[in-house]
Design an enzyme around this catalytic site. Sequence first.
Site, PDB file in Angstrom:
ATOM      1  N   CYS A  65       0.882  -1.175   0.000  1.00 58.15           N
ATOM      2  CA  CYS A  65       0.000   0.000   0.000  1.00 58.15           C
ATOM      3  C   CYS A  65       0.915   1.220   0.000  1.00 58.15           C
ATOM      4  O   CYS A  65       2.113   1.077  -0.294  1.00 58.15           O
ATOM      5  CB  CYS A  65      -0.991  -0.019   1.161  1.00 58.15           C
ATOM      6  SG  CYS A  65      -0.282   0.091   2.809  1.00 58.15           S
ATOM      7  N   HIS A  98      12.833 -16.792  12.926  1.00 59.79           N
ATOM      8  CA  HIS A  98      12.334 -16.817  14.304  1.00 59.79           C
ATOM      9  C   HIS A  98      10.819 -16.771  14.401  1.00 59.79           C
ATOM     10  O   HIS A  98      10.236 -17.342  15.314  1.00 59.79           O
ATOM     11  CB  HIS A  98      12.893 -15.624  15.101  1.00 59.79           C
ATOM     12  CG  HIS A  98      14.368 -15.723  15.350  1.00 59.79           C
ATOM     13  ND1 HIS A  98      15.016 -14.944  16.271  1.00 59.79           N
ATOM     14  CD2 HIS A  98      15.329 -16.512  14.786  1.00 59.79           C
ATOM     15  CE1 HIS A  98      16.315 -15.240  16.290  1.00 59.79           C
ATOM     16  NE2 HIS A  98      16.530 -16.183  15.377  1.00 59.79           N
TER      17      HIS A  98
HETATM   18  C1  RB5 Z   1      -3.920   5.207   0.336  1.00 62.26           C
HETATM   19  O1  RB5 Z   1      -3.902   6.535  -0.046  1.00 62.26           O
HETATM   20  C2  RB5 Z   1      -3.072   5.000   1.566  1.00 62.26           C
HETATM   21  O2  RB5 Z   1      -3.657   5.565   2.674  1.00 62.26           O
HETATM   22  C3  RB5 Z   1      -2.836   3.536   1.778  1.00 62.26           C
HETATM   23  O3  RB5 Z   1      -2.235   3.010   0.641  1.00 62.26           O
HETATM   24  C4  RB5 Z   1      -1.918   3.112   2.901  1.00 62.26           C
HETATM   25  O4  RB5 Z   1      -0.754   3.862   2.930  1.00 62.26           O
HETATM   26  C5  RB5 Z   1      -2.521   2.960   4.217  1.00 62.26           C
HETATM   27  O5  RB5 Z   1      -1.882   2.457   5.165  1.00 62.26           O
END
Ligand code: RB5
Length: 144
Positions: A65, A98
């Site tokens: 993300c 681990h």
């Molecule tokens: C998306 O904009 C962003 O908030 C997401 O990808 C992530 O970083 C959340 O933890």
Amino acid sequence: MKIVLGSDHGGSKYLSEIDEFLQKLNIETIVPCGFPTDSIDYPDVVKSCVSSFGQNEANFIILICGSGVGVSIAANRYSHIRALVTADLYQAKLAREHNHANCLCFGERLYGIDQIKEVIKVFINTSGSKEPRHLNRVEKLGDL
Ligand code: RB5
């Protein structure tokens, strides 16, 4: 080896690059949510990836993300998933040895793709320790 991959919209560029990288290593990849072009919530991506991980008896999950944090928090909600976010080679190795980590998370906004590829190689090529103290601790994790 089979690896489930997923990202929200914040990690879609690296998702494609990691998919291509793993396929070149002759690793089978499964991408249950595809390659997002529109906004998609990371908890929904993680839910699909964890489900696919079980159904396909895959070896690992790799999640991306923007920061790596959201997907790692979501993945660790599942008692059989042991996830970490890291760009550190030694931490990735220890997490396998681990903690028998089975899910690796990255933030596309934070780390370079070359570093991530190195971390992936270490992670997937390191076995979990069979030492009783580690096995015992990992079993306890599943009971929490
Ligand atoms: C998306 O904009 C962003 O908030 C997401 O990808 C992530 O970083 C959340 O933890």
